[in-house]
Every structure is written in C-alpha cells, then in structure tokens.
Design a protein around this motif. Sequence first.
Motif: not given
Length: 258
Positions: A40-45, A92-93, A145-147, A156-158
């Motif tokens: 699970t990847i947290v995009i935004a909270d 971001a890296e 950075a978003v895996p 990807e990038l958020a």
Amino acid sequence: MRTPFALALLCATVVGCADARTPDDAVADTDATAAAVADTIVIADGRVFAEPEDVTDWAGRPMVQAAFTAARAHWQAQDSEYEEETQVMAVAEGSFSETGVSQYAVLYHMSSWPRCCPKMGIAVVQDGELVRNVAFEAPAHALAAVPDLDGDGRDELALTGSFGMGGENSTSVTVVSLADSGLRTWGGEMIQYDACGAMQEGGTASRITAVPGPSFTIERFALASCESGEYQAGGPPEPFEFTAPAPEDELSVELPIR
C-alpha cells in the motif's frame, strides 16, 4: 478462502465441523494480508501536516539556476507583467524520467501572480546535470515521490497545494508523471478543507492510498472541532479513481535544456 470440495461435503454431513480452515490456510491468509499492507502506497493524507525540509541551498546550484533561466525566458514571453520571485519549494528523489537511475525532482516557484495560478516548474536533476525542465501554472507548495504505480519503471510525483481566502483553506493533491514531453496529469483531489480562520466549525480531510496496478482507495474524515484539530472517520474506505484532464487542458510546457 478456497475449501477443497471433499472437505466441504464432509462439513455438510458431520456435526461439529464448524471451520474447515487448516493452519496452512490461516498462515496463507495472514501472509496475503501482510503483503497487501506492505504494497500500500500513501499518496496523500489531508490530516497530516509535515514540516517541510530545508531545501534553500538548492536554489544556488548551477543546474537549478539553469532551470530558472529557461523558465524566466518562457514566462517573460508569455506575460508582459511578469514579476519574478524564485524559490525552491521541495525536492524528491527517485527515477522520474527514465528507469533504473537516481534523480532528483526539484519543485520551484518563479512568480506568485496571478494568485490563482502561480508560475511553477519541475526540474529533474541527474548526476549533477539538468536533464528535464517543465513549466506549469498551479498552486503547488510541496511534492513527494510516489513509487511506480503503472509498471513503466518510472516513479510518479504527488504535488500538494493549498489555497486560502476569507478564513477558508483547502489543500489538494495532484498526481503527475514525467511523460516523454511535459507532464502527464493523472488527476487531482481535494484532501483537506476547513473554515476555522473564519470561526466556522466543520471541516473534512481525505487519505488516498494505492496499490500497484494501480488501484486507488480513499478514506474520508470529518474535523471534530477547530480547537482539537482531530479527525473522526467518516465511513469505510472506498474505491477511488482520479479524473485526468482533457488533453487540451494539459498545460505544462517542456523547456529547453542548454
């Protein structure tokens, strides 16, 4: 859970066979659940307000100055009243424009006007060199950075941005990718809203997560009170899809690299 057919028949005829699960079944289910959580990847909270990292030293680096120079020429040609105020907002890296490499995505600000649509850019730096530079207009203050979500080997990038007026404040997230030319926008969603500055109770927040594929989920929360700053669950997680803009509304511009 899959139950062998013969075992199912046995349970239908023998009193006391309340659970056909074997120890191996339980372990498999536990492992599957753990794997799903790990993926699970947290995009935004919208409930989380992290302190931004100090990235001011990036502004003076030659590759970022080169990005500023190209962006300056672009915006001056677009806006006769262009007023400049350069600033690096976030870094971001990851691997953003090609696979298997180490890159930095640098979110930078060129001008605050018009207030609705600040002039921004994302510079991609690899091995100390500027390799991509994209200009766009949006109230973006942070990026992460978003895996890799879609299996193309590129992260990807958020982008997160806030806008406030009259005591109201809203924060949105937009997911983007570095396409072969410019940005590909997956879509955006409001993740936080309140009017506490106007002395009005009530507010909302959302948490958006994903698993590779991708498949997105949204959880919604209600602000208990402005004073507490605490959120209460507004219901169970739900499937979610970003709505991508029409191609003619994708307004990013690929800037030249010199």
